[in-house]
Design a protein around this motif. Structure first.
Motif, PDB file in Angstrom:
ATOM      1  N   THR A   1      -3.279   5.760   7.161  1.00 56.65           N
ATOM      2  CA  THR A   1      -2.611   5.298   6.065  1.00 56.65           C
ATOM      3  C   THR A   1      -2.502   3.816   6.018  1.00 56.65           C
ATOM      4  O   THR A   1      -1.384   3.298   5.556  1.00 56.65           O
ATOM      5  N   GLY A   2      -3.440   3.185   6.553  1.00 57.10           N
ATOM      6  CA  GLY A   2      -3.281   1.871   6.538  1.00 57.10           C
ATOM      7  C   GLY A   2      -3.993   1.065   5.473  1.00 57.10           C
ATOM      8  O   GLY A   2      -4.120   1.509   4.204  1.00 57.10           O
TER       9      GLY A   2
ATOM     10  N   TRP B   1      -5.521   3.210   2.231  1.00 59.65           N
ATOM     11  CA  TRP B   1      -4.837   2.985   0.957  1.00 59.65           C
ATOM     12  C   TRP B   1      -5.678   2.392  -0.393  1.00 59.65           C
ATOM     13  O   TRP B   1      -5.795   2.773  -1.499  1.00 59.65           O
ATOM     14  N   GLN B   2      -6.500   1.395  -0.128  1.00 58.77           N
ATOM     15  CA  GLN B   2      -7.551   1.135  -1.065  1.00 58.77           C
ATOM     16  C   GLN B   2      -8.505   1.961  -1.517  1.00 58.77           C
ATOM     17  O   GLN B   2      -8.754   2.312  -2.688  1.00 58.77           O
ATOM     18  N   PHE B   3      -8.902   2.790  -0.415  1.00 59.38           N
ATOM     19  CA  PHE B   3     -10.000   3.835  -0.795  1.00 59.38           C
ATOM     20  C   PHE B   3      -9.480   5.141  -1.486  1.00 59.38           C
ATOM     21  O   PHE B   3     -10.008   5.582  -2.407  1.00 59.38           O
TER      22      PHE B   3
ATOM     23  N   GLN C   1       2.067  10.533  -2.041  1.00 56.47           N
ATOM     24  CA  GLN C   1       2.368  10.542  -3.361  1.00 56.47           C
ATOM     25  C   GLN C   1       1.588   9.690  -4.427  1.00 56.47           C
ATOM     26  O   GLN C   1       1.620   9.780  -5.697  1.00 56.47           O
ATOM     27  N   SER C   2       1.348   8.498  -3.774  1.00 58.71           N
ATOM     28  CA  SER C   2       0.495   7.461  -4.719  1.00 58.71           C
ATOM     29  C   SER C   2      -0.845   7.933  -5.401  1.00 58.71           C
ATOM     30  O   SER C   2      -1.185   7.674  -6.351  1.00 58.71           O
ATOM     31  N   VAL C   3      -1.307   8.945  -4.637  1.00 56.39           N
ATOM     32  CA  VAL C   3      -2.403   9.714  -5.174  1.00 56.39           C
ATOM     33  C   VAL C   3      -2.378  11.231  -5.673  1.00 56.39           C
ATOM     34  O   VAL C   3      -3.343  11.978  -5.869  1.00 56.39           O
TER      35      VAL C   3
ATOM     36  N   LEU D   1      -9.333  -6.174   3.319  1.00 56.17           N
ATOM     37  CA  LEU D   1      -8.519  -5.397   2.259  1.00 56.17           C
ATOM     38  C   LEU D   1      -7.004  -5.489   2.769  1.00 56.17           C
ATOM     39  O   LEU D   1      -6.715  -5.287   3.918  1.00 56.17           O
ATOM     40  N   SER D   2      -6.424  -5.531   1.918  1.00 55.06           N
ATOM     41  CA  SER D   2      -4.712  -5.370   1.910  1.00 55.06           C
ATOM     42  C   SER D   2      -4.105  -4.482   0.588  1.00 55.06           C
ATOM     43  O   SER D   2      -4.735  -4.211  -0.129  1.00 55.06           O
ATOM     44  N   LYS D   3      -3.163  -3.676   1.265  1.00 60.63           N
ATOM     45  CA  LYS D   3      -2.411  -2.904   0.249  1.00 60.63           C
ATOM     46  C   LYS D   3      -2.030  -3.556  -1.190  1.00 60.63           C
ATOM     47  O   LYS D   3      -2.120  -3.020  -2.262  1.00 60.63           O
TER      48      LYS D   3
END
Length: 253
Positions: A9-10, A14-16, A42-44, A111-113
């Motif tokens: 969940t990091g 998130w990016q992938f 929830q975001s996907v 990468l960062s959210k």
């Protein structure tokens, strides 16, 4: 279209997860922290759980996007599944995944959210000893990036080490520069044009040809002035001397 589970969940997870959903189905999120797993799910629009037993067995890809030192342990807890089990690390060997269809799907990017990624420009390094899995990972990578390369574990470790020097260490140097400027009540933004030109020139002519500064010139008076300015900054003085010596050593090679 692949059916995908994201393990983690990091930032990378998130990016992938959000990148894949444009052309594929992200159906499941596993995370140790229920709140974080739920947020990503929830975001996907995916299901989620904190239990390995709840992971669906019939998906096409199980992507482990967690810290390097946890990959082997987590991979061993994933139940027998029909799809590919791959991790996203630059430094962890393919063989730590005890599944027949094991693989690596490594993005060569920080990468960062919070920051939107232009995936078309990101090199993706894929690996698998299973021919069909390698083909599937390569095709998945091509859905995101124009630069997908089949790289083995030894090559990937070398890339990751080089990336630490080019990315992590250079960012740390900028943080040190920011610290020095703050002490003189100056804003870090004054260095922005210099940083941009430095990177642009290194990419254009090669970093070995782009090196400038007092160390490469052998300007001992300037080096001494800088050392005096750092006399109350033992950590920064040690870094300054070590890097200056390294630059001078390469000048004589």
């Amino acid at each position: 279209m692949m059916r995908i589970a994201i393990i983690g969940t990091g930032n990378v997870a998130w990016q992938f997860a959000n990148a894949f959903r444009e052309k594929h189905n992200v159906e499941f999120i596993y995370g140790r922290n229920a709140k974080k797993a739920e947020q990503l799910a929830q975001s996907v629009e995916a299901a989620f759980s904190t239990s390995f037993n709840q992971i669906p067995r019939d998906l096409d890809l199980y992507l482990i996007a967690i810290s390097d030192d946890q990959i082997e342990s987590v991979a061993g807890q994933i139940p027998e599944v029909s799809g590919i089990v791959a991790h996203t690390s630059g430094s962890v060997d393919l063989t730590v995944i005890p599944h027949e269809k094991s693989g690596v799907f490594y993005p060569l990017q920080t990468l960062s959210k919070e920051k939107v990624v232009d995936w078309k420009k990101v090199p993706l390094c894929v690996e698998s000893q299973h021919a069909e899995s390698l083909k599937a990972l390569t095709e998945l990578g091509s859905d995101l990036s124009k630069n997908v390369q089949q790289i083995d574990s030894q090559q990937r470790r070398a890339i990751h080490l080089a990336a630490v020097f080019a990315c992590n260490f250079s960012n740390h140097m900028m943080a040190n520069a920011q610290e020095l400027l703050r002490e003189s009540e100056l804003d870090f933004s004054i260095l922005k044009p210099l940083i941009e030109e430095t990177v642009e020139k290194a990419l254009e002519v090669g970093p070995d040809n782009a090196q400038t500064g007092p160390a490469i010139r052998g300007d001992e008076k300037t080096l001494e002035k800088h050392q005096n300015l750092l006399e109350n900054h033992a950590r920064l003085l040690e870094i300054y001397n070590l890097v200056s010596q390294s630059i001078q050593d390469t000048r004589h090679e």
